[in-house]
Design a protein around this motif. Structure first.
Motif, PDB file in Angstrom:
ATOM      1  N   THR A  64       0.831  -1.205   0.000  1.00 42.21           N
ATOM      2  CA  THR A  64       0.000   0.000   0.000  1.00 42.21           C
ATOM      3  C   THR A  64       0.866   1.255   0.000  1.00 42.21           C
ATOM      4  O   THR A  64       1.928   1.286   0.615  1.00 42.21           O
ATOM      5  CB  THR A  64      -0.946   0.016   1.226  1.00 42.21           C
ATOM      6  N   GLU A  65       0.358   2.259  -0.695  1.00 41.23           N
ATOM      7  CA  GLU A  65       1.055   3.545  -0.722  1.00 41.23           C
ATOM      8  C   GLU A  65       0.982   4.230   0.642  1.00 41.23           C
ATOM      9  O   GLU A  65       1.685   5.205   0.892  1.00 41.23           O
ATOM     10  CB  GLU A  65       0.410   4.474  -1.768  1.00 41.23           C
ATOM     11  N   ALA A  66       0.125   3.712   1.515  1.00 40.83           N
ATOM     12  CA  ALA A  66      -0.193   4.422   2.745  1.00 40.83           C
ATOM     13  C   ALA A  66       0.855   4.273   3.839  1.00 40.83           C
ATOM     14  O   ALA A  66       0.536   4.362   5.021  1.00 40.83           O
ATOM     15  CB  ALA A  66      -1.567   3.967   3.261  1.00 40.83           C
ATOM     16  N   ARG A 114       5.319   4.917   4.754  1.00 36.91           N
ATOM     17  CA  ARG A 114       6.668   5.291   4.289  1.00 36.91           C
ATOM     18  C   ARG A 114       7.408   4.061   3.780  1.00 36.91           C
ATOM     19  O   ARG A 114       7.261   2.970   4.320  1.00 36.91           O
ATOM     20  CB  ARG A 114       7.466   5.879   5.460  1.00 36.91           C
TER      21      ARG A 114
END
Ligand SMILES: Nc1nc2c(c(=O)[nH]1)N[C@H]1C(S)=C(S)[C@@H](COP(=O)(O)OP(=O)(O)OC[C@H]3O[C@@H](n4cnc5c(=O)[nH]c(N)nc54)[C@H](O)[C@@H]3O)O[C@H]1N2
Ligand SMILES: Nc1nc2c(c(=O)[nH]1)N[C@H]1C(S)=C(S)[C@@H](COP(=O)(O)OP(=O)(O)OC[C@H]3O[C@@H](n4cnc5c(=O)[nH]c(N)nc54)[C@H](O)[C@@H]3O)O[C@H]1N2
Ligand code: SF4
Ligand code: SF4
Ligand code: SF4
Ligand code: SF4
Ligand code: SF4
Ligand SMILES: [Mo]
Lengths: 391, 726, 276
Positions: free
Chosen positions: B668-670, B672
């Motif tokens: 997920t992009e969510a 770091r």
């Protein structure tokens, strides 16, 4: 007596046993389905609440359209030279509808309340109409077939009385068929959100009606040839050719309406831009309409048993594909939900029911005067013991 | 996954069956229901509404239970309760499923197999209590009271739990606090002289949340307040290495490098001071040590912080200016589970100082109000406690001079059990707590349990800790029992049973009293039963239990005495930007930079954090919450996944210095690229959980124990892991 | 689009900017309505996390029956188990349902659900918590929503509030109240900062499919009548024609026979004359 039965059983062609086993297996799975519920036995889901069963039902009803088409031709249009085909076709129709009813029953989540459709009307519901029509029409088919069943029994005296009302019954039957064949198309009108626009149309009832005429005729044509293989009985090719003559006209109207409707509603562009859906739709057009139109327009085809049978199969395949598309393949997927694939139990039940149809047809053909008026084609090596033939 | 699910048809039926079984089994008239009928709460069909309090987490929202024929069928928020205002969060809504969970422990259990085998036999209360008391007495006689360790997590009957351990004379008390908010609490004590100032959102214009995932770690009323403020147009800045639901509601999400929140806040202080944006009056009149702070933060420029935090210097400057511009309508949230790094105490100090600079005291930041059981309420009489028999195992105060006794350092207590230093503990009494999961490094916790002669657990389930215990005492659930009263401000709230306890479950008030009597400490438990306890609490305010039961709360008379809003309980009586106490103990006296460790190449920060559908390690077996949770997977940024050639849903092995687990991957992009995240509370060991067992993996297996020497907080984000495909 | 239906009495207003995806509404509904663990009356739709780190966005909203002004499900249901009551609540009579699942396909919002794991399954669909309304309470989902993302009240008030929020917060919401016109108008309104297809909401047209359905099904008696009458007509016409032709043929035969007869008679007469 016992010996007679054993002899009889021994004499039965092998495939009858195969069919019987498939029926038994399908029946067992069917009972399990009623006991265990839909979740355990099917791959139906919220995203795909209908599956192969409904597609089968739609196809079967369309093919069984032969019964009302023929009845209309013979009785209403007074084409009495087609009379010989009536009995086998009516039987095929009746068995077809019976299988539809069995499968519908299997499909009902609350099969214990199947009778509710009789007592709780929703006049807006296409499915309510369809249910009623199919129930009534099945009764009429029983009526139409009753002479065959009664002929060799002590009730055969009733036959003339029954026959007296054949015409009004046929008219009622044909009207009911018009209604439910088209209502099956209506079924999908309210499903505009899920059915691909190539199929969704306000003309769906008309499409379904016309295509059922075509597939019905095609079934009679193909059936005549198949029964020649199985029962060594058939219709004179002249009659078959006559039936075949109707097909290009019917299919032509169907084709023009379908494309015309897309043009009018500005949906013609989907024809080539919808990927898988385009392929499915064009397949229907090409194999189910264009090829048979060309074929049956030619006299040589109409007068060739094999060629017209092949043509008829194209028509039937086209219509069956159409019904599968409308109820399954062209239902648009929901986000994140895997597409529906039938569970093996769904298939087993279906195969069982279909086998039952063939089994019943074979046995009735064997013991009842089904092919009275048909002609004998080449002497079989083992002549089937057609009781009727001994008369 | 879930093999025992409750279907539509038997959702109600099964709760009915449980009640039926009880009535037959006990052969007694249902006393609670009868009382509820007499109190006019239920009609003759045992149908009606009863108000009580949620205990699916520690926020204690007021609830109104709908009872039909003796079964609770629905919980709603109590509109009159300040914590719920008619609303309940998903966990609160699911509460009756906890009570009616088929996995509830409903009779005392005594271990028969080996520890950890999970073999128990049911026992009567008499047998179980006698056994527990005799074991405790034996340990006391042989090794002294201090050899008996007690631990429990925040709850209303904790009052009586503490009464039991103090009367018993043990100094060894472990709570969840050092795993949770020690950094914040000690930070506030050092600055404001109070544990946790209250936050008021009604007037806020600018809010900074530092790793406070308030939108997911729900406190019904505070979450609602925050959302209302945002709706009203307040700006919210959110610091978290993860794009949480809170981040999705933020005006500015700053994906800060873990452990560097301190640098960010120091830079805010720097800008505000440098640009003279602070509230001069407040700073001059109500703080001490401003000049020292000025000197300390001088080097902490936005550019300096940008390099450390991996944020943009311009963003830091903007936040500083906007925060200061909002003045006393700005609020830097003091956090809750702030124990992330060993430097978290300094972060808490910086946040506290930041609030002081904008002078938001009295508007968005207020003195905390009320506690439980305190104030005007009374208590049953009792003799004074004996002197504690020894120093504490956890090192407070001899190793951790600034950690208040009340907070303790639970993870160090656990370590001392293993090391046997300064002395060996032999027994462990655990109530309402799941240390096998909540403590870092599960292997060590199990090792510590292995050192014990005797472990007893009070719980409503066979949780992971109970699984390794010798005796399990089943408490009645929060819908089945009375607890001591709860006071918020001038209002007193009651938790009362809304249904009969199922099986043989009993309230903690009853259990502790029974044990106290068997331990010869009956004088410390001078109440006949739960109702009598509450009546004694109510006696000084002259209110009747019946009235309280009916309304669910009671308003006490206002104290007329003037409270000085601008006097703080610090040594100087002011807000201490500079702390003598810290200075004296040899720690940085003003908020100052303290370098956090960084993962070396190839390792990730392991993040943990709550989700809205579960509470800690307690609710994963709740079938309703299970149904609506997301599958617990390891979050990883696509960039990192690509580097490791991993794809979504791959099963991966996560390895830290102390353990490893296998878990499915959520690309997920969510998050770091240098972090991974796991939802706490999964990967239960106990097979006593039918629904929760076998779901997900436990991050406690991976956590390395690191303790902040100032606050004693466990640094929960300071564990670094590798991830590989398997 | 004359769907000749009225607006309902009650309505929902769901503000997507306000929903925190906590799912309290889902849990509340399950408990309130004793919905099984495998199907639900209300669920979450959402954009997912969209964008590239660190420019991310995510929005969610609960979804349940819209309570259409002209419900497609009700027009489809074989046995009339789904009906719209006088308050505009689309209700389900579980004692009637035969489990045909037609409503599932008919609903353009993919609302009706069914727990197929039940051996005797029933449709699972929001009924606006009718029982709670009767007791003067809010629906369970709206009552509990912690941030108040679900509002419930009179339909016109909800619509007015939706308009107010959009107008008074320029740039915050897109200019579309989902549910106002969808499928012929509904009792559930959504306002959102992103287009509704991005939230995974179905996008039906402004006319209910029930309306189109009615256009056809209401023609049914006429179709049946027309078919019966025309078939009878055809039958009789052809029969008459055939009978007439047969009559004529017979007459012609008779005539020619008579002619032949008279010819023969004449011959005979002639012959006798000759003999004579
Ligand atoms: N639904 C629900 N609500 C709860 C609870 C629950 O279990 N469930 N528990 C209650 C309790 S006891 C507590 S203590 C609170 C806790 O509530 P919070 O204080 O919000 O704590 P967490 O959810 O543990 O963690 C919050 C965030 O910190 C982030 N984080 C980790 N390391 C760092 C860091 O170094 N810097 C920054 N800026 N962020 C970091 C994580 O990614 C996570 O999103 O919630 C309470 N409310
Ligand atoms: N990896 C990791 N570790 C963490 C955290 C994290 O986010 N990740 N968070 C930390 C934080 S903030 C905290 S506060 C702690 C919490 O740590 P703990 O307090 O150990 O965990 P809980 O899950 O709250 O434990 C509550 C126990 O009480 C039981 N219980 C529920 N209701 C009742 C009841 O009515 N009576 C009794 N007797 N028992 C009951 C539950 O079954 C459960 O076993 O964990 C800390 N540890
Ligand atoms: S926040 Fe949720 S779980 Fe906690 S007390 Fe309130 S309703 Fe219960
Ligand atoms: S949303 Fe679907 S289920 Fe609900 S009323 Fe409209 S058509 Fe019926
Ligand atoms: S499943 Fe039930 S409610 Fe749905 S259409 Fe069929 S009978 Fe009606
Ligand atoms: S109104 Fe009631 S039934 Fe409908 S979704 Fe909300 S809680 Fe469920
Ligand atoms: S309860 Fe409210 S905030 Fe939570 S998911 Fe439902 S609508 Fe969203
Ligand atoms: Mo916590």
């Amino acid at each position: 007596m016992q010996k007679k039965i054993i002899d009889e059983l021994r004499d039965m062609p092998k495939f009858v046993y195969v069919l019987a086993m498939l029926v038994a297996f399908g029946g067992a799975v069917g009972i399990y389905r009623l006991y265990a519920g839909l979740g355990a036995t099917t791959n139906l889901s919220k995203a795909y609440p209908w599956g192969i069963w409904i597609s089968f039902d739609l196809s079967t009803v369309a093919l069984s359209g032969g019964a009302f088409t023929l009845a209309a031709l013979v009785y209403v249009f007074h084409m009495h030279n087609l009379h010989a085909a009536v009995r086998p076709t009516v039987l095929a129709g009746l068995l077809g509808y019976t299988s539809v009813l069995i499968i519908l029953f299997m499909d009902l989540g609350r099969w214990d309340r199947a009778y509710h459709f009789l007592i709780y009307p929703n006049l807006n519901s296409a499915l309510f109409e369809v249910s009623w029509c199919i129930a009534l029409y099945s009764s009429i088919l029983v009526y139409e077939l009753s002479p065959v069943l009664l002929q060799n029994t002590k009730w055969k005296g009733a036959i003339p009385v029954l026959e007296k009302y054949t015409v009004p019954m046929v008219i009622a039957g044909v009207s009911l068929s018009t209604l439910h064949q088209s209502s099956l198309g209506t079924l999908f009108i309210v499903m505009s959100a899920r059915l691909h626009p190539l199929w969704h149309s306000m003309l769906l009832p008309i499409f379904f009606l016309i295509s059922s005429l075509a597939s019905g005729l095609a079934l009679i044509i193909a059936g005549a040839t198949v029964s020649r293989w199985v029962f060594k009985r058939s219709l004179p090719q002249k009659l078959i050719a006559k039936l075949g003559w109707f097909l290009p006209w019917i299919l032509g109207v169907y084709l023009v309406l379908k494309l015309g409707e897309l043009e009018v509603t500005d949906e013609l562009h989907y024809l080539f831009t919808s990927g898988k859906y385009s392929v499915l739709f064009i397949s229907e057009l090409v194999f189910g309409m264009i090829i048979p139109i060309i074929m049956f327009s030619r006299k040589e085809v109409r007068h060739s048993r094999n060629a017209s049978m092949i043509g008829a199969f194209f028509v039937m395949a086209g219509v069956v594909l159409n019904r599968f598309n409308a109820s399954w393949f062209a239902i648009q997927p929901l986000q994140g939900v895997e597409a529906y694939k039938p569970h093996w139990m769904e298939v087993a039940i279906l195969v069982g029911v279909a086998s039952g149809v063939f089994l019943a047809y074979t046995l009735i053909g064997r013991y009842f005067p089904l092919f009275d008026e048909t002609i004998k084609i080449d002497e079989p090596k083992h002549a089937p013991k057609l009781i009727a033939a001994t008369e | 996954m879930t093999n025992l699910t409750i279907s539509r048809r038997n959702f109600l039926k099964m709760s009915g069956a449980a009640v039926g079984a009880l009535v037959v089994g006990q052969m007694l008239p249902a006393p609670i229901a009868k009382a509820a009928q007499e109190a006019g709460l239920l009609d003759e069909n045992m149908t009606g509404y009863v108000t009580s309090m949620c205990e699916m987490c520690v926020w204690r929202c007021g609830l109104r239970a709908k009872i039909v024929e003796g079964r609770v069928v629905k919980l709603d928020g109590n509109p009159d309760h300040p914590h719920s205002r008619g609303k309940l969060c998903p966990r609160g809504q699911s509460g009756l499923m906890n009570t009616y969970d088929p996995d509830r422990v409903l009779t005392p259990l005594i271990r028969v197999g080996k520890r950890g085998e999970g073999k128990f036999r049911p026992a009567s209360w008499d047998e179980a209590l006698d056994l527990v008391a005799s074991k405790m007495m034996a340990i006391k006689e042989k090794y002294g009271s201090e050899a008996m360790v007690f631990s429990s997590t925040h709850n209303l009957s904790q009052l009586q739990f503490e009464n039991l351990l103090n009367a018993f004379g043990s100094p060894n008390y472990g709570t969840q606090r050092s795993l949770c908010f020690n950094a914040m609490i000690v930070g506030n004590l050092m600055t404001y002289g109070m544990e946790e100032p209250a936050r008021d959102y009604s007037d806020t214009e600018y809010i900074i949340l530092t790793g406070r995932n308030l939108v997911e770690a729900v406190s019904t009323s505070e979450t609602g307040d925050l959302m209302a403020a945002i709706h009203r147009g307040a700006k919210m800045v959110y610091l978290d290495p993860r794009f949480t639901r809170t981040a999705s509601k933020a005006d500015l999400w700053l994906p800060i490098r873990p452990g560097t929140d301190l640098a960010f806040h120091l830079a805010l202080l720097h800008v505000i001071i440098e640009e003279k944006l602070y509230d001069h009056d407040f700073v001059a009149n109500h703080t001490v040590g401003f000049d020292k702070l000025v000197a300390t933060v001088a080097p902490y420029t936005p550019e300096w912080a940008a390099a450390i935090t991996e944020l943009k210097a311009t963003d830091i400057e903007t936040v500083a200016r906007e925060f200061a511009a909002a003045g006393n309508k700005a609020l830097a949230h003091n956090g809750w589970r702030t124990s992330n790094f060993e430097n978290s105490f300094q972060t808490a100090r910086a946040i506290a100082s930041l609030n002081a600079l904008v002078g938001n005291w009295g508007t968005t930041l207020l003195p905390a109000s009320g506690g439980h059981g305190g104030g005007a309420l009374g208590l049953p009489p009792q003799p004074p406690y004996p002197r504690a028999s020894a120093t504490r195992l956890d090192g407070v105060p001899w190793k951790y001079p600034l950690v208040p006794f009340k907070l303790g350092v639970f993870q160090e207590l656990r370590n001392a059990i293993i090391s046997g230093k300064p002395y060996q503990a032999h027994g462990w009494f655990i109530s309402r707590q799941n240390p096998v999961q909540s403590l870092p490094d599960r292997t060590r916790t199990l090792e510590a349990m292995g050192k014990m002669d005797f472990i007893v657990t009070v719980d409503i389930f066979l949780n992971d800790t109970a699984w390794f215990s010798d005796v399990v005492l089943p408490e009645a659930s929060y819908l089945e029992r009375y607890d001591p009263l709860h006071q918020i401000g001038n209002r007193v709230f009651i938790r009362q049973p809304v249904i009969e306890p199922q099986g043989d479950a009993k309230s903690a008030l009853w259990i502790y009293k029974q044990l106290g009597e068997r331990l010869g400490l009956g004088d410390y438990f001078q109440y006949i039963d739960e109702e009598d306890f509450i009546r004694q609490q109510l006696a000084p305010v002259g209110a009747s239990l019946e009235e309280l039961r009916k309304k669910g709360y009671l308003d006490l008379e206002e104290h007329e005495g003037e409270v000085d809003l601008f006097h703080w309980n610090t040594s100087s009586g002011k807000v201490e930007l500079f702390s003598d106490v810290l200075d004296g103990a040899g720690f940085a006296p003003t908020a100052a930079w303290q370098e956090p460790p960084m993962p070396e190449n190839g390792r990730f920060y392991l993040l943990t954090g709550k989700i809205a559908q579960h509470t800690q390690f307690a609710t994963q077996n709740n079938q309703l919450l299970h149904k609506y949770q997301d599958e617990p997977r390891l979050w990883m940024n696509p960039k990192a996944a690509e580097n490791l050639r991993l794809a979504d849903n791959d099963i991966v092995r996560v390895t830290s210095d102390v353990g490893e687990v296998n878990i499915a991957l959520n690309v997920t992009e969510a998050i770091r690229p240098d972090c991974v995240y796991m939802t706490p509370g999964f990967g239960h060991i106990s097979k006593g959980f039918t629904t929760g067992y076998g779901v997900g993996a436990s991050d406690s297996v991976l956590h390395v124990t690191y303790t902040d020497p100032i606050s004693g907080g466990q640094a929960l984000s300071q564990t670094f892991v590798t991830v590989q495909g398997i | 689009m004359s769907t000749h239906t009225t607006n309902g009495k009650y309505g929902f207003l769901i503000d997507v900017t306000h929903c925190i995806d906590c799912r309290a509404c889902n849990v509340a509904c399950s408990v309130q309505n004793e919905v099984s663990m495998d199907s639900t009356r209300i669920w979450m739709n959402g954009t997912g996390v969209v964008g590239k780190y660190p420019d991310l966005q995510s929005f969610t909203a609960p979804f349940h029956c819209m309570h259409c002004n002209d419900p497609s499900c009700a027009s489809a249901c074989t046995v009339g188990a789904l009906t719209r009551d006088h308050d505009g609540i689309v209700r389900y009579d579980e004692d009637r349902c035969i489990g045909c699942r037609y409503c599932i396909y008919a609903c353009p919002f993919q609302v009706p659900n069914m727990d197929l794991n039940e051996t005797m399954p029933l449709i699972v669909k929001c009924d606006m918590c009718g029982d709670r309304l009767d007791e003067g309470e809010q629906p369970a989902c709206a009552a509990t929503c912690p941030p108040g993302a679900i509002q419930f009240g009179r339909r016109e008030d909800m619509l007015a509030e939706a308009n107010r929020l959009i107008n008074e917060n320029p740039g915050k919401y897109i200019h579309h109240i989902y549910g106002e016109h969808e499928n012929g108008g509904t009792s559930t309104f959504y306002i959102s900062p992103v287009p509704f297809e991005e939230l995974g909401f179905p996008i039906p047209g402004a006319t209910s499919s029930a309306y189109y359905n009615r256009l056809v099904t209401h023609g049914t008696p006429a179709v049946f009548g027309a078919a019966a009458v025309s078939l009878s007509g055809i039958y009789l016409t052809i029969k008459n024609v055939q009978e007439e032709t047969a009559e004529e043929a017979r007459a012609a035969v008779i005539r020619s026979a008579q002619a032949a007869e008279s010819a023969r008679a004449a011959e005979r007469a002639a012959a006798t004359e000759e003999e004579a």
